[in-house]
Design an enzyme around this catalytic site. Structure first.
Site, PDB file in Angstrom:
ATOM      1  N   GLU A 173       0.828  -1.208   0.000  1.00 19.61           N
ATOM      2  CA  GLU A 173       0.000   0.000   0.000  1.00 19.61           C
ATOM      3  C   GLU A 173       0.861   1.257   0.000  1.00 19.61           C
ATOM      4  O   GLU A 173       1.913   1.310   0.649  1.00 19.61           O
ATOM      5  CB  GLU A 173      -0.935   0.006   1.203  1.00 19.61           C
ATOM      6  CG  GLU A 173      -1.893  -1.173   1.258  1.00 19.61           C
ATOM      7  CD  GLU A 173      -2.858  -1.242   0.094  1.00 19.61           C
ATOM      8  OE1 GLU A 173      -3.039  -0.219  -0.609  1.00 19.61           O
ATOM      9  OE2 GLU A 173      -3.441  -2.323  -0.126  1.00 19.61           O
ATOM     10  N   ARG A 188     -17.978  -1.445   5.260  1.00 18.48           N
ATOM     11  CA  ARG A 188     -19.000  -2.222   4.557  1.00 18.48           C
ATOM     12  C   ARG A 188     -19.617  -3.274   5.471  1.00 18.48           C
ATOM     13  O   ARG A 188     -20.786  -3.640   5.325  1.00 18.48           O
ATOM     14  CB  ARG A 188     -18.389  -2.887   3.318  1.00 18.48           C
ATOM     15  CG  ARG A 188     -19.385  -3.653   2.470  1.00 18.48           C
ATOM     16  CD  ARG A 188     -18.735  -4.188   1.207  1.00 18.48           C
ATOM     17  NE  ARG A 188     -17.643  -5.099   1.499  1.00 18.48           N
ATOM     18  CZ  ARG A 188     -17.778  -6.401   1.785  1.00 18.48           C
ATOM     19  NH1 ARG A 188     -18.992  -6.935   1.849  1.00 18.48           N
ATOM     20  NH2 ARG A 188     -16.733  -7.157   2.008  1.00 18.48           N
ATOM     21  N   CYS A 224      -8.225  -2.094   7.902  1.00 13.27           N
ATOM     22  CA  CYS A 224      -6.868  -2.065   7.344  1.00 13.27           C
ATOM     23  C   CYS A 224      -6.450  -0.625   7.037  1.00 13.27           C
ATOM     24  O   CYS A 224      -5.384  -0.165   7.455  1.00 13.27           O
ATOM     25  CB  CYS A 224      -6.782  -2.929   6.087  1.00 13.27           C
ATOM     26  SG  CYS A 224      -6.822  -4.701   6.408  1.00 13.27           S
ATOM     27  N   HIS A 276      -1.048  -5.757   2.052  1.00 19.52           N
ATOM     28  CA  HIS A 276      -2.212  -6.636   1.957  1.00 19.52           C
ATOM     29  C   HIS A 276      -1.798  -7.959   1.320  1.00 19.52           C
ATOM     30  O   HIS A 276      -1.012  -7.980   0.363  1.00 19.52           O
ATOM     31  CB  HIS A 276      -3.311  -5.999   1.105  1.00 19.52           C
ATOM     32  CG  HIS A 276      -4.333  -5.272   1.895  1.00 19.52           C
ATOM     33  ND1 HIS A 276      -4.661  -3.940   1.703  1.00 19.52           N
ATOM     34  CD2 HIS A 276      -5.141  -5.688   2.906  1.00 19.52           C
ATOM     35  CE1 HIS A 276      -5.605  -3.573   2.551  1.00 19.52           C
ATOM     36  NE2 HIS A 276      -5.918  -4.627   3.294  1.00 19.52           N
TER      37      HIS A 276
END
Length: 213
Positions: free
Chosen positions: A78, A88, A141, A165
């Site tokens: 990232e 979500r 995350c 990730h």
């Protein structure tokens, strides 16, 4: 050099999380750097608080967090964390924060100050798929990535931090049709290569690593 490497506990109904399972298997020393391993909860705020306690206790030079990204095919380094929680699904304590900043006094985003392209390049040397990612999502995350970069910018200016990730483990996709996975030994090898690059590169390399979408 000391590197604090964190991994999340299982979330979203999964029995395992490849993040903490891989972190546990890392060597205690990589390229001469001491590796400090820490399991963190998949819970907003508490995840950052636990990392900060470890920073105060161990005074690491680098904080590197590892997270599960089900559906990704490769190891994703990232590059940026954004100041937004938009969950979500609920976290492991039932929090489902929607459209709220992580820190009200923080910048809209912070860039990772690790050699992300050098990390990808070194992982490729071991014939393991990897790429630079420009979104860590909007769940815990990204919450951790942004939160630690916020602390580095506001409080721990001499430290470097970032996030990786990783895909599902093979045993997680037995009942998930057409879902990619990566075995634990390959993930550990890739993470080790990424950490080697962190130790060996104070500045990033100049190499194409952008994305069209």
């Amino acid at each position: 050099m000391k590197i604090l490497v964190t991994g999340f506990d299982p979330f979203g109904g999964e029995p395992v999380n490849p993040a903490i399972e891989s972190v546990k298997k890392l060597p205690n020393e990589i390229a001469g750097a001491q590796i400090i391993k820490l399991e963190i909860p998949t819970v907003r705020k508490k995840s950052i608080e636990k990392i900060e306690k470890a920073i105060e206790e161990h005074n690491p030079d680098v904080i590197l967090s590892i997270g599960q990204a089900g559906g990704r095919f490769d190891i994703s380094i990232e590059r940026i964390g954004i100041n937004l929680d938009d969950f979500r699904i609920p976290d492991n304590e039932g929090n489902q924060t929607i459209d709220e900043p992580i820190y009200s006094d923080g910048d809209n985003a912070y860039f990772v100050n690790l050699p992300v392209k050098a990390m990808v390049n070194n992982i490729h040397k071991y014939n393991i798929p990897a790429s630079v990612s420009y979104t860590a999502g909007t769940f815990v995350c990204n919450h951790v990535l942004y939160g630690i970069l916020y602390l580095v910018n506001k409080k721990y200016n001499n430290k470097r931090a970032g996030f990786i990730h990783i895909p599902y483990l093979p045993e997680q996709v037995v009942d998930k049709k057409n879902m990619p996975s990566m075995d634990s030994n390959t993930v550990v090898k890739g993470l080790t290569a990424a950490i080697e690059a962190i130790v060996e590169n104070n500045e990033d390399i100049k190499k194409v690593g952008g994305a069209l979408h």
